[in-house]
Design an enzyme around this catalytic site. Structure first.
Site, PDB file in Angstrom:
ATOM      1  N   LYS A  56     -13.668  -0.743 -19.281  1.00  0.00           N
ATOM      2  CA  LYS A  56     -13.813   0.417 -19.259  1.00  0.00           C
ATOM      3  C   LYS A  56     -12.851   0.678 -18.489  1.00  0.00           C
ATOM      4  O   LYS A  56     -11.907   0.004 -17.671  1.00  0.00           O
ATOM      5  CB  LYS A  56     -14.618   1.465 -19.590  1.00  0.00           C
ATOM      6  N   TYR A  81       7.051  13.279   5.950  1.00  0.00           N
ATOM      7  CA  TYR A  81       6.402  14.500   5.743  1.00  0.00           C
ATOM      8  C   TYR A  81       5.866  15.513   6.623  1.00  0.00           C
ATOM      9  O   TYR A  81       4.643  14.776   6.727  1.00  0.00           O
ATOM     10  CB  TYR A  81       5.823  14.766   4.159  1.00  0.00           C
TER      11      TYR A  81
END
Ligand SMILES: *Cc1c(COP(=O)(O)O)cnc(C)c1O
Length: 369
Positions: free
Chosen positions: A35, A255
């Site tokens: 999957k 950041y």
């Protein structure tokens, strides 16, 4: 056109060897769970490698995944764990995909689709034993098994799913096992399947006729805390260094300026970021995830951006790193388990989170040195 920068390297011979290991360990049919694009590794190369090793049974989560798989492997046996049965039944029947049915309405709807097609269709029955997601309750099992419409389909497997198989001592394992044994006894002569990867490592009692490993095929042993991993790593996520430079003492990095250099610091700027699936939380202050660089390990330093991440190269000998060198986030140098722990998650989420921008490359046996 240049290739993408970050790369997920998939070792198909390690995948094949893991499949063989699980076959030998269990003696049961090994149905491969593929999957979510084979856990992010790429459906087509993964299923072709498994099929070449003799795997004939596959599981997907959804119908569209099963349809993609059917196009690749026309003769394979394909089960669908979580079909949207009221939408997909006709397609499932038409392509001989076997839904894992989970209640009376889903069973009856699939029976009607089979009847309309004029041909007996096959399906599995997913029975609830304790995880409480999809699944027929034990009380409703007899109603389904005795239903007059059931002759339009063949229930060829009864299955259930373990909630705590990654914790070998959890009491729910034994409880689910005993509930499942009772259910199997009520289902007559039909094959039975209980174990995912972690479940099959719980031992022979859990194997039944068919096991359903996903993550173990892709290189993670869910019991690794308790024992030597029994499968080999399959996936490596790497990206090149784009720049190496010295940041002066007192300067900040990234950041939020979460890092202030207390000395002159050599940093490497890696050309990958959270858009590639590298969890930003790996770079939160205090985590200090180490990445592999030419056999050494260096800590990430400063917050991950969308496309760039910085690492501290200060401790490395001068010639150990150069622009273009590959930095490994997880793989053979840095265990995916370590990356997952540092990111406060599990290897499943790390693998399935590798971004669509990342190029998948495949290492086949002949290319291995
Ligand atoms: C995803 C899934 C599996 C495979 O689980 P792993 O832990 O990856 O081995 C098996 N059975 C069901 C029902 C699943 O949803």
């Amino acid at each position: 056109m240049p290739g993408s920068t970050a790369e997920l390297l998939v070792d198909l011979s390690a995948l094949r060897s893991n499949y063989c290991t699980l076959c030998e360990m269990t003696g049961s049919v090994v149905g491969a769970v593929v999957k979510a694009n084979a856990y992010g590794l790429g459906l087509e190369p993964v299923v072709k490698a498994l099929a070449a090793e003799g795997c004939q049974t596959f599981f997907t989560a959804y119908t569209h995944e099963a349809l993609a798989l059917r196009a690749l492997l026309p003769g394979a046996e394909i089960y669908v764990f979580s079909p949207q049965i009221f939408r997909d039944a006709a397609q499932l029947v038409a392509h001989e995909l076997k839904p894992c049915l989970y209640d009376l309405p889903s069973v009856l709807h699939f029976c009607a689709a089979a009847k309309a097609n004029g041909k007996k269709a096959q399906a599995a029955l997913h029975v609830e034993t304790g995880i409480n997601r999809l699944g027929v309750s034990a009380e409703n099992l007899d109603i389904i098994l005795a239903h007059s419409e059931l002759h339009h389909i063949e229930i060829d497997m009864v299955m259930s799913h373990l909630a705590c198989a990654d914790e070998p001592d959890h009491a729910l394992n034994a409880l689910q096992l005993s509930r499942f044994r009772d259910i199997v006894a009520r289902c007559g002569n039909v094959r039975a399947s209980l174990a995912n990867s972690a479940g099959l490592f719980l031992g022979e009692d859990y194997h039944f006729d068919l096991v359903r490993p996903g993550i173990a095929l892709f290189g993670h042993d869910p019991h690794y805390r308790h024992c030597q991993p029994r499968v080999q790593p399959v996936a490596t996520l790497q990206a090149p260094l784009g720049q190496i430079k010295t940041v002066a003492a007192g300067e900040h990095i990234g950041y939020g300026a979460t890092v202030r250099c207390d000395r002159d610091t050599t940093i490497g700027v890696i050309l990958a970021g959270y858009a590639d699936g590298i969890p930003r939380c790996l770079t939160e202050p205090g985590v200090r995830h180490h990445v592999g660089l030419g056999g050494a390990k260096v800590p990430l330093l400063g917050r991950a951006s969308m496309d760039l991440i910085t690492a501290d190269l200060t401790g490395l000998p001068g010639d150990a790193a150069a622009v273009g060198c590959q930095v490994e986030f997880f793989g053979s140098q840095v265990a995916i388990e370590t990356a997952a722990e540092n990111a406060n998650t599990i290897p499943y989420e790390i693998l399935t989170g590798v971004g669509p921008r990342v190029k998948r490359s495949y290492l086949r046996a002949a290319q291995k040195s």
